[in-house]
Design a protein around this motif. Sequence first.
Motif, PDB file in Angstrom:
ATOM      1  N   THR A  51      -4.939   2.628   2.124  1.00  0.00           N
ATOM      2  CA  THR A  51      -4.771   2.279   3.531  1.00  0.00           C
ATOM      3  C   THR A  51      -6.083   1.733   4.083  1.00  0.00           C
ATOM      4  O   THR A  51      -7.157   2.200   3.718  1.00  0.00           O
ATOM      5  CB  THR A  51      -4.352   3.518   4.347  1.00  0.00           C
ATOM      6  OG1 THR A  51      -3.049   3.924   3.959  1.00  0.00           O
ATOM      7  CG2 THR A  51      -4.332   3.211   5.837  1.00  0.00           C
TER       8      THR A  51
ATOM      9  N   TYR B  24       2.411   5.746  -0.687  1.00  0.00           N
ATOM     10  CA  TYR B  24       1.242   4.996  -0.241  1.00  0.00           C
ATOM     11  C   TYR B  24       0.039   5.298  -1.125  1.00  0.00           C
ATOM     12  O   TYR B  24      -0.323   6.460  -1.333  1.00  0.00           O
ATOM     13  CB  TYR B  24       0.928   5.333   1.215  1.00  0.00           C
ATOM     14  CG  TYR B  24       1.924   4.721   2.176  1.00  0.00           C
ATOM     15  CD1 TYR B  24       1.614   3.552   2.862  1.00  0.00           C
ATOM     16  CD2 TYR B  24       3.183   5.276   2.354  1.00  0.00           C
ATOM     17  CE1 TYR B  24       2.529   2.974   3.716  1.00  0.00           C
ATOM     18  CE2 TYR B  24       4.111   4.705   3.199  1.00  0.00           C
ATOM     19  CZ  TYR B  24       3.777   3.546   3.886  1.00  0.00           C
ATOM     20  OH  TYR B  24       4.687   2.971   4.723  1.00  0.00           O
TER      21      TYR B  24
ATOM     22  N   CYS C  15       6.301  -4.052  11.054  1.00  0.00           N
ATOM     23  CA  CYS C  15       5.583  -4.145   9.780  1.00  0.00           C
ATOM     24  C   CYS C  15       6.060  -5.364   9.014  1.00  0.00           C
ATOM     25  O   CYS C  15       7.253  -5.683   9.024  1.00  0.00           O
ATOM     26  CB  CYS C  15       5.860  -2.893   8.956  1.00  0.00           C
ATOM     27  SG  CYS C  15       4.392  -2.076   8.410  1.00  0.00           S
TER      28      CYS C  15
ATOM     29  N   THR D  66      -3.526  -2.510  10.636  1.00  0.00           N
ATOM     30  CA  THR D  66      -3.416  -1.511   9.576  1.00  0.00           C
ATOM     31  C   THR D  66      -2.787  -2.119   8.328  1.00  0.00           C
ATOM     32  O   THR D  66      -1.742  -2.767   8.401  1.00  0.00           O
ATOM     33  CB  THR D  66      -2.562  -0.321  10.050  1.00  0.00           C
ATOM     34  OG1 THR D  66      -3.187   0.262  11.200  1.00  0.00           O
ATOM     35  CG2 THR D  66      -2.448   0.723   8.950  1.00  0.00           C
TER      36      THR D  66
ATOM     37  N   THR E 271      -4.753   8.400   7.669  1.00  0.00           N
ATOM     38  CA  THR E 271      -4.424   7.810   6.381  1.00  0.00           C
ATOM     39  C   THR E 271      -3.020   8.203   5.988  1.00  0.00           C
ATOM     40  O   THR E 271      -2.542   9.267   6.362  1.00  0.00           O
ATOM     41  CB  THR E 271      -5.405   8.264   5.291  1.00  0.00           C
ATOM     42  OG1 THR E 271      -5.026   7.642   4.053  1.00  0.00           O
ATOM     43  CG2 THR E 271      -5.393   9.770   5.127  1.00  0.00           C
ATOM     44  N   ARG E 272      -2.358   7.318   5.261  1.00  0.00           N
ATOM     45  CA  ARG E 272      -1.041   7.629   4.735  1.00  0.00           C
ATOM     46  C   ARG E 272      -1.081   7.787   3.215  1.00  0.00           C
ATOM     47  O   ARG E 272      -0.036   7.887   2.589  1.00  0.00           O
ATOM     48  CB  ARG E 272      -0.060   6.500   5.084  1.00  0.00           C
ATOM     49  CG  ARG E 272       0.599   6.642   6.429  1.00  0.00           C
ATOM     50  CD  ARG E 272       1.654   5.586   6.628  1.00  0.00           C
ATOM     51  NE  ARG E 272       2.387   5.793   7.863  1.00  0.00           N
ATOM     52  CZ  ARG E 272       3.231   4.913   8.374  1.00  0.00           C
ATOM     53  NH1 ARG E 272       3.440   3.765   7.764  1.00  0.00           N
ATOM     54  NH2 ARG E 272       3.874   5.170   9.494  1.00  0.00           N
TER      55      ARG E 272
ATOM     56  N   ALA F 193       1.437   0.190  -1.431  1.00  0.00           N
ATOM     57  CA  ALA F 193       2.363   1.261  -1.810  1.00  0.00           C
ATOM     58  C   ALA F 193       3.080   0.920  -3.095  1.00  0.00           C
ATOM     59  O   ALA F 193       3.146  -0.241  -3.504  1.00  0.00           O
ATOM     60  CB  ALA F 193       3.367   1.519  -0.695  1.00  0.00           C
TER      61      ALA F 193
ATOM     62  N   HIS G 295      -1.488  -1.448   4.228  1.00  0.00           N
ATOM     63  CA  HIS G 295      -1.074  -0.434   3.259  1.00  0.00           C
ATOM     64  C   HIS G 295      -0.767  -1.080   1.912  1.00  0.00           C
ATOM     65  O   HIS G 295      -0.231  -2.184   1.848  1.00  0.00           O
ATOM     66  CB  HIS G 295       0.200   0.288   3.722  1.00  0.00           C
ATOM     67  CG  HIS G 295       0.031   1.085   4.972  1.00  0.00           C
ATOM     68  ND1 HIS G 295      -0.865   2.119   5.082  1.00  0.00           N
ATOM     69  CD2 HIS G 295       0.653   1.002   6.174  1.00  0.00           C
ATOM     70  CE1 HIS G 295      -0.791   2.637   6.296  1.00  0.00           C
ATOM     71  NE2 HIS G 295       0.127   1.980   6.969  1.00  0.00           N
TER      72      HIS G 295
END
Length: 266
Positions: A132, A129, A216, A116, A143-144, A120, A118
Amino acid sequence: MTTAETAGPAEPGVPVPAAPVKSAVRTVLLLEHFAARPGLHSLADIQNDLSLPKSSLYMLLRTLVNLGWVETDATGTRYGIGVRALLVGSSYIDGDEVVAAARPTLDRLSDDTTETIHLARLDGTSVVYLATRQSQHYLRPFTRVGRRLPVHSTALGKALLASHTDEEVRALLPKRLEAVTEHTITDREQLVEELALVREQGYAVDREENTLGLRCFGVAIPYRTPARDAVSCSVPVARLTEDHERAIKAALFEARDRLSVVTRRM
C-alpha cells in the motif's frame, strides 16, 4: 481398515494422496478464523463458530498460546491472533519477488496520482493486499497489507476476474454475492456482464461497492494468464473530477506496462 488400505495398490509412478492431519487442519482453521475476526474471543464463541470439540479446542488454544501464535487477555479466557502470525506474514511479503519488483512503480504511481495505491493478489474468492502507498491527502497513516476483501466488490478483484473466462468466473463465484455496501453488485450474471466491459476498456472500476465515498480503478498485471496480481488507485468521490480520473487511468496503464516488463520472467 483405512481408506488407503481399501483403495488397492497405487499405479507405478502415481503419487498416493496424503491423508490430511486432523490437528494441522484444525490449527489452520483456527488461525484463519482469528485472522478474519480481529480482537479477542471467548472459547464458547470460537467453539460455536468452528464446531470443534471443546476439550480439543481448548488444548489446541493453550498449545498455540505457549508457542506465541495465539494471545490471551489477562484472565486467560479470551483468545486472538498472536505476534508469530505477523512474523510469518511479514516474511511472505518480504520474500515475494513481485512485491519487491513493484516497489519503484508503486512509488511512482503514488507520486503521479497523489492518491492511495494498492497491490493485491487473487486468493480464491478474495483479494489479499500485498502493498500500500498512502494518499498524500490523508494525515492519518493506515495500511491494508494482509487484509482480505471479496473479489467481486473491488476494482482489483474485478480486474483479476476479467482475466478469466466467464465459465471460470461462474465456477468460482456463487449466484448471489455478498453485499459489502448498497452499491455492491450481488448478482453473478450482472458481474459477468461488467467483466466483459473490463476486458474491453482494460481497467475495472469499484463505484463505492466496497467502501462508501471511495471510487477505485484497477488494472491486472499480465505476467501470468490468468492474472494473479493487480494494482489499483482509490480516490474519494468528492475529489474525483473528470480530469483527475483521466490522469489516474493513464497513470495506471503506464504502471501496468512497467510492471509487465519487470515481472515478465516471474
